[in-house]
Motif scaffolding. Structure first.
Motif, PDB file in Angstrom:
ATOM      1  N   VAL A   1       0.842  -1.200   0.000  1.00 27.30           N
ATOM      2  CA  VAL A   1       0.000   0.000   0.000  1.00 27.30           C
ATOM      3  C   VAL A   1       0.876   1.249   0.000  1.00 27.30           C
TER       4      VAL A   1
ATOM      5  N   ARG B   1      -5.475   7.775   0.366  1.00 28.12           N
ATOM      6  CA  ARG B   1      -6.857   7.415   0.053  1.00 28.12           C
ATOM      7  C   ARG B   1      -6.951   6.757  -1.318  1.00 28.12           C
TER       8      ARG B   1
ATOM      9  N   LEU C   1      -5.426   3.194  -1.025  1.00 25.13           N
ATOM     10  CA  LEU C   1      -6.307   2.297  -0.277  1.00 25.13           C
ATOM     11  C   LEU C   1      -7.500   1.884  -1.131  1.00 25.13           C
TER      12      LEU C   1
ATOM     13  N   ALA D   1      -8.362  -1.928  -1.822  1.00 26.90           N
ATOM     14  CA  ALA D   1      -9.365  -2.266  -0.813  1.00 26.90           C
ATOM     15  C   ALA D   1      -9.884  -3.688  -0.963  1.00 26.90           C
TER      16      ALA D   1
ATOM     17  N   LEU E   1      -2.828   0.144   9.331  1.00 30.97           N
ATOM     18  CA  LEU E   1      -2.997   0.864   8.070  1.00 30.97           C
ATOM     19  C   LEU E   1      -3.831   2.123   8.263  1.00 30.97           C
ATOM     20  N   LEU E   2      -4.945   1.989   8.987  1.00 34.11           N
ATOM     21  CA  LEU E   2      -5.893   3.099   9.122  1.00 34.11           C
ATOM     22  C   LEU E   2      -5.480   4.118  10.175  1.00 34.11           C
TER      23      LEU E   2
ATOM     24  N   LEU F   1      -1.429   5.536   7.067  1.00 34.55           N
ATOM     25  CA  LEU F   1      -2.060   6.586   6.255  1.00 34.55           C
ATOM     26  C   LEU F   1      -2.083   7.936   6.970  1.00 34.55           C
TER      27      LEU F   1
END
Length: 468
Positions: A364, A383, A386, A390, A436-437, A441
């Motif tokens: 990613v 964004r 991702l 996704a 990741l979230l 990011l």
């Protein structure tokens, strides 16, 4: 011809500059008066990640007790049992012993079968009595006293003695394990450490027990409760018992009462085991050596990430550390709940799934770098990356959760706690998603201004034609 002044057709740094130069005045004004909403969301995500990381560390403390009490790390005691009756199903016997030990509260025991049965119990547990009970045949029988032919034993039982051993062939039981639905320990009083047992019979057992107690009640007869040939209680019968449930004040220890309960649940052992021998077990893994290996691996990973991704490698490294810490915290929580048993094999699997999860995070971030190099603003690149990954990430997460739970619930030999390695998979899926979230990011967005100012240092040098 490109209109680079307005940003049309431009890529890389030129497009960032055009985008930044055309930002609405209202947004800049709000930024001057306080923290922008975008920055607030990044701060909130990073604070949430920090809370989770601190909680994970606290869950793993003290590590010697929470994560290091398995036989591989703490050592313990090995109990070896030879077969008393020649050839028999030792695998089924080992599975029954394992189930009994779990019911008796022995954590992390390994039970293996071969020519006999071996039980390995981690250090720090006083499990000798539990092992002795779990490896008994497990025959629970009800015997009329007038059916006992051993005169000496009968006299002692009638005198109120408990723990009387009945000679083999000197009695005939009218009920056994097959007629008992369940046995539950019952504490005799709040101030006592002694227990009785409540016996619930099957429908056939209830009929047989009602018939016997109807015959014994008029003459004040007694029924002996016998566990592997030893009388644990012999209450008198004053009235017929027809409801299929009886409570016996046996005066047992909790281990013995729970042992009878476990014996009814597992049934009589397929193979009768002889006298056991105990021997100490040394730890198989050195905690100091493991720590050194982790430090070396961590430094090597940091150097490799800086060499390939420059300062963006720091974001990737933060993701690696976060996944590892959250994985340890998740396993520590399961360890405290008695589900995860720390073993060398389980930690090898955990290390593998952490690496696999990190590689997906790295993909990613690599996509983030590609997006930034192609002209996407660093604030938006995460964004975009991702969104492109996704579906793939969702499939991998589902595979980790489903595969790990299948290994834990279906493939493990002899019960849930015997193969805890599968639990590392779903924990890694959760750790990867949170990292990741909440870490990767948000950090990328937080460093977006630095990336615009010095893209070479961050490994996101633009791909504009004029810059080649």
């Amino acid at each position: 011809m490109r209109d680079e002044k307005n940003g049309k057709g431009a890529t890389g740094v030129r497009r960032w500059g055009a985008t930044a130069g055309s930002a609405p005045r209202g947004r800049a004004g709000r930024a001057g008066r306080g923290v922008p909403s975008d920055a607030r969301s990044q701060i909130a995500a990073l604070l949430a990640a920090l809370v989770l990381l601190v909680a994970s560390v606290l869950l793993a403390l003290p590590p010697a007790e929470v994560l290091g009490w398995g036989v591989d790390f703490a050592g313990g005691t090995s109990y070896s049992y030879a077969l008393a009756d020649g050839a028999a199903d030792t695998a089924a016997t080992a599975a029954a012993v394992r189930s009994r030990l779990s019911a008796l509260g022995v954590r992390g025991a390994r039970v293996s079968s071969g020519e006999g049965v071996t039980v390995e119990v981690p250090a720090g547990q006083d499990a000798a009595d539990a092992v002795a009970v779990a490896t008994r045949p497990g025959r629970v029988e009800l015997v009329r006293l007038d059916a006992i032919s051993d005169a000496d034993a009968l006299a002692r039982v009638q005198a109120g003695a408990s723990g009387v051993v009945l000679a083999e062939g000197s009695y005939e039981a009218f009920l056994d394990n097959s007629s008992i639905a369940s046995i539950d320990p019952v504490r005799l009083s709040a101030s006592s450490d002694l227990y009785g047992i409540q016996i619930a019979f099957t429908s056939e057992g209830a009929e047989a027990f009602a018939e016997v107690t109807s015959e014994l009640a008029p003459v004040g007869g007694q029924v002996a409760v016998v566990f592997d040939g030893t009388v644990v209680a012999a209450p008198g019968v004053s009235d017929p018992i027809t409801d299929g449930v009886v409570t016996v004040s046996a005066g047992l220890s909790l281990t013995d009462a729970a042992g009878m309960q476990a014996a009814v649940r597992t049934g009589v052992l397929p193979a009768e085991l002889g006298e056991g021998t105990a021997a100490p077990l040394a730890p198989a893994v050195s905690g100091t050596g493991l720590l050194r290996a982790l430090v070396v691996a961590g430094v090597a990973a940091l150097v490799a990430l800086l060499a390939t991704m420059r300062l963006l490698g720091l974001v990737a490294y933060a993701g690696l550390v976060s996944v590892a810490v959250l994985e340890v915290g998740g396993l520590a929580a399961l360890s405290r709940a008695g589900l995860f048993v720390p073993t060398g094999a389980a930690y090898v699997v955990a290390a593998i799934v952490v690496c696999a999860t990190f590689l997906e995070l790295l993909r990613v971030l690599w996509r983030v770098r590609s997006c930034v190099r192609g002209g996407t603003d660093p604030r938006d690149a995460g964004r975009v990356a991702l969104r492109r990954h996704a579906r793939e990430l969702a499939v991998i997460a589902v595979a980790f959760v489903a595969g790990g739970l299948a290994l834990f619930l279906l493939v493990s030999e002899g019960g849930l706690a015997s193969n805890p390695a599968g639990l590392a998979w779903p924990v890694a899926a959760v750790a990867g998603a949170l990292t990741l979230l909440l870490v990767c990011l948000p950090l990328t967005r937080a460093f977006s201004r630095a990336m615009r100012a010095n893209p070479d240092a961050w490994g996101v040098a633009p791909r504009d034609e004029g810059d080649r």
